[in-house]
Design an enzyme around this catalytic site. Structure first.
Site, PDB file in Angstrom:
ATOM      1  N   ASN A  10      11.794   5.829   2.001  1.00  0.00           N
ATOM      2  CA  ASN A  10      10.888   5.462   0.915  1.00  0.00           C
ATOM      3  C   ASN A  10      11.730   5.113  -0.309  1.00  0.00           C
ATOM      4  O   ASN A  10      12.230   6.008  -1.005  1.00  0.00           O
ATOM      5  CB  ASN A  10       9.948   6.631   0.614  1.00  0.00           C
ATOM      6  CG  ASN A  10       9.022   6.332  -0.568  1.00  0.00           C
ATOM      7  OD1 ASN A  10       8.986   5.214  -1.075  1.00  0.00           O
ATOM      8  ND2 ASN A  10       8.289   7.352  -1.006  1.00  0.00           N
ATOM      9  N   LYS A  12      10.785   3.906  -3.038  1.00  0.00           N
ATOM     10  CA  LYS A  12      10.011   4.103  -4.266  1.00  0.00           C
ATOM     11  C   LYS A  12      10.209   2.888  -5.193  1.00  0.00           C
ATOM     12  O   LYS A  12      10.410   1.776  -4.707  1.00  0.00           O
ATOM     13  CB  LYS A  12      10.380   5.436  -4.913  1.00  0.00           C
ATOM     14  CG  LYS A  12      10.200   6.601  -3.938  1.00  0.00           C
ATOM     15  CD  LYS A  12      10.332   7.933  -4.587  1.00  0.00           C
ATOM     16  CE  LYS A  12      10.188   9.048  -3.558  1.00  0.00           C
ATOM     17  NZ  LYS A  12      10.223  10.392  -4.175  1.00  0.00           N
ATOM     18  N   HIS A  94       1.197   9.313  -1.075  1.00  0.00           N
ATOM     19  CA  HIS A  94       2.399   9.996  -1.571  1.00  0.00           C
ATOM     20  C   HIS A  94       2.015  10.836  -2.803  1.00  0.00           C
ATOM     21  O   HIS A  94       1.187  10.432  -3.610  1.00  0.00           O
ATOM     22  CB  HIS A  94       3.487   8.989  -1.918  1.00  0.00           C
ATOM     23  CG  HIS A  94       4.800   9.638  -2.174  1.00  0.00           C
ATOM     24  ND1 HIS A  94       5.109  10.264  -3.355  1.00  0.00           N
ATOM     25  CD2 HIS A  94       5.868   9.809  -1.383  1.00  0.00           C
ATOM     26  CE1 HIS A  94       6.316  10.768  -3.289  1.00  0.00           C
ATOM     27  NE2 HIS A  94       6.797  10.515  -2.110  1.00  0.00           N
ATOM     28  N   GLU A  96       3.361  11.255  -5.521  1.00  0.00           N
ATOM     29  CA  GLU A  96       3.509  10.560  -6.800  1.00  0.00           C
ATOM     30  C   GLU A  96       2.268   9.708  -7.107  1.00  0.00           C
ATOM     31  O   GLU A  96       1.875   9.568  -8.263  1.00  0.00           O
ATOM     32  CB  GLU A  96       4.788   9.724  -6.790  1.00  0.00           C
ATOM     33  CG  GLU A  96       6.026  10.608  -6.849  1.00  0.00           C
ATOM     34  CD  GLU A  96       7.257  10.045  -6.128  1.00  0.00           C
ATOM     35  OE1 GLU A  96       8.243  10.783  -5.991  1.00  0.00           O
ATOM     36  OE2 GLU A  96       7.210   8.877  -5.687  1.00  0.00           O
ATOM     37  N   GLU A 164       5.358  16.817   2.539  1.00  0.00           N
ATOM     38  CA  GLU A 164       6.358  16.706   1.464  1.00  0.00           C
ATOM     39  C   GLU A 164       5.982  17.654   0.330  1.00  0.00           C
ATOM     40  O   GLU A 164       5.163  17.335  -0.546  1.00  0.00           O
ATOM     41  CB  GLU A 164       6.393  15.272   0.918  1.00  0.00           C
ATOM     42  CG  GLU A 164       6.759  14.230   1.945  1.00  0.00           C
ATOM     43  CD  GLU A 164       7.204  12.934   1.301  1.00  0.00           C
ATOM     44  OE1 GLU A 164       6.479  12.366   0.484  1.00  0.00           O
ATOM     45  OE2 GLU A 164       8.317  12.494   1.627  1.00  0.00           O
ATOM     46  N   GLY A 170      12.800  15.029  -4.879  1.00  0.00           N
ATOM     47  CA  GLY A 170      13.671  14.590  -5.971  1.00  0.00           C
ATOM     48  C   GLY A 170      14.356  15.700  -6.731  1.00  0.00           C
ATOM     49  O   GLY A 170      14.995  15.467  -7.759  1.00  0.00           O
ATOM     50  N   SER A 210      14.013  16.096  -0.590  1.00  0.00           N
ATOM     51  CA  SER A 210      15.457  16.355  -0.748  1.00  0.00           C
ATOM     52  C   SER A 210      16.225  16.412   0.564  1.00  0.00           C
ATOM     53  O   SER A 210      17.191  17.167   0.707  1.00  0.00           O
ATOM     54  CB  SER A 210      15.687  17.628  -1.569  1.00  0.00           C
ATOM     55  OG  SER A 210      15.228  17.439  -2.892  1.00  0.00           O
TER      56      SER A 210
HETATM   57  O1  LIG Z   1       9.277  11.450  -1.809  1.00  0.00           O
HETATM   58  C1  LIG Z   1       9.978  11.548  -0.836  1.00  0.00           C
HETATM   59  C2  LIG Z   1      11.221  12.402  -0.803  1.00  0.00           C
HETATM   60  O2  LIG Z   1      12.038  12.038  -1.882  1.00  0.00           O
HETATM   61  P1  LIG Z   1      13.520  12.692  -1.985  1.00  0.00           P
HETATM   62  O3  LIG Z   1      14.146  12.555  -0.612  1.00  0.00           O
HETATM   63  O4  LIG Z   1      14.226  11.884  -3.036  1.00  0.00           O
HETATM   64  O5  LIG Z   1      13.303  14.143  -2.375  1.00  0.00           O
HETATM   65  N1  LIG Z   1       9.696  10.842   0.279  1.00  0.00           N
HETATM   66  O6  LIG Z   1       8.571  10.048   0.302  1.00  0.00           O
END
Ligand SMILES: O=C(COP(=O)(O)O)NO
Length: 247
Positions: A10, A12, A94, A96, A164, A170, A210
Site C-alpha cells: 500500500n 498510500k 483502510h 486512514e 491492521e 506507521g 509496521s
Molecule cells: O497501513 C498499512 C501499514 O502501514 P505501515 O506498514 O507503514 O505500518 N497498510 O495498509
C-alpha cells in the site's frame, strides 16, 4: 486447505513518476516467490504507468473506489475505470479512510459489495485503535466491522481481509505474534460461525502494521497469518524480502 500467501503493498499518498518507476524496476529485477500472490497499490493516477511496465505476475490495486458505475461524482474513480487502467484489486476500508475521511462500516461494506460484484478483488481492512485495545474490546470492534460487511456481501471469494491495528500503522510498533495471531484466529472463528466453514478456511487474513523485512518471517509462521498488507516498507527494495518471507 492451503491458502495462497498474499502480500499487498500500500503506497498510500506517496511516490512520483520517477520513484514509482524505480520501485517497478526493483520488482521486475527481483526473484519473487512463485507461490506468493503479490499486489501493489500505487496512487490511482499511476495505475496505467505501473500496469504497462510491471511484470505480469504482480497485480496492481487501487486504494479506494466509488460504488456507482459512473456519473456526476467529482473526484471519484469508478470500478470500470480502475479495470480499464489494469487494476484487478482495490484496498477498501483502510483505517486512514475510516478515521480521517469518515468512511463508516456501512459505506465500506457497500463499496466492497459493489467492487466485488463488478469484477474487482477487495482487500478489506479492519482493526482497532490503541484505546480500544487498552479497553480489551479489540475483537468486539473487528466483529462489528465484519458484521457490517456480512450485512451487504454474499460472495466472499474475491475478498481478502487485512487486520491492521491502528496503533501499529506507521509507528514501528509491530504487533507481537501472539497479538496478531489471536485476532486473526478470532476473525477466522467469526467467519466460521457467521458465514461458513468454506469461507473461514479459504479467506486469506493479512496482517498490516509496521511489517518489515526483520519481523515478517516470524509473523508469517503463525497459523492464521496468510500474508501482509505493507505500507512504508513496500516503497523500499526490502519489500522483496517480505514477499519472499515464507521461502
Ligand atoms: O497501513 C498499512 C501499514 O502501514 P505501515 O506498514 O507503514 O505500518 N497498510 O495498509
Amino acid at each position: 486447505m492451503a491458502r495462497k500467501f498474499f502480500v499487498g503493498g500500500n503506497f498510500k499518498m506517496n511516490g512520483t513518476v520517477a520513484s514509482i518507476k524505480e520501485i517497478v524496476k526493483n520488482l521486475n529485477d527481483a526473484q519473487l516467490d512463485p507461490n506468493a500472490e503479490v499486489v501493489i497499490a500505487p496512487p490511482a493516477l499511476y495505475l496505467p504507468l505501473v500496469r504497462e511496465s510491471l511484470r505480469k505476475d504482480v497485480e496492481v490495486a487501487a486504494q479506494n473506489v466509488y460504488n456507482k458505475p459512473n456519473g456526476a461524482f467529482t473526484g471519484e474513480i469508478s470500478v470500470s475505470q480502475l479495470l480499464d487502467s489494469g487494476a484487478t484489486w482495490t484496498i477498501l476500508g483502510h483505517s486512514e479512510r475510516r478515521t480521517i475521511l469518515g468512511e463508516t462500516d456501512e459505506v465500506v461494506a457497500a463499496k466492497t459489495k459493489f467492487a466485488t460484484e463488478n469484477g474487482l478483488g477487495v482487500i478489506w481492512c479492519c482493526g482497532e485503535s490503541l484505546d480500544e485495545r487498552e479497553q480489551g474490546i479489540t475483537v468486539d470492534v473487528v466483529s462489528k466491522q465484519l458484521a457490517a460487511l456480512k450485512a451487504q456481501v454474499s460472495d466472499w471469494t474475491r475478498i481478502v481481509i487485512a487486520y491492521e491495528p491502528i496503533w501499529a500503522i506507521g509507528t514501528g510498533k509491530v504487533a507481537t505474534n501472539q497479538q496478531a495471531q489471536e485476532v486473526h484466529a478470532a476473525i477466522r472463528a467469526w467467519l466460521r460461525k457467521e458465514v461458513s466453514e468454506t469461507v473461514a478456511d479459504e479467506t486469506r487474513i493479512l496482517y498490516g502494521g509496521s511489517v518489515n523485512e526483520k519481523n515478517c518471517r516470524d509473523l508469517a509462521k503463525e497459523t492464521d497469518i496468510d500474508g501482509f498488507l505493507v505500507g512504508g516498507a513496500s516503497l523500499k527494495p526490502a519489500f522483496v524480502d517480505i514477499i519472499n518471507s515464507t521461502q
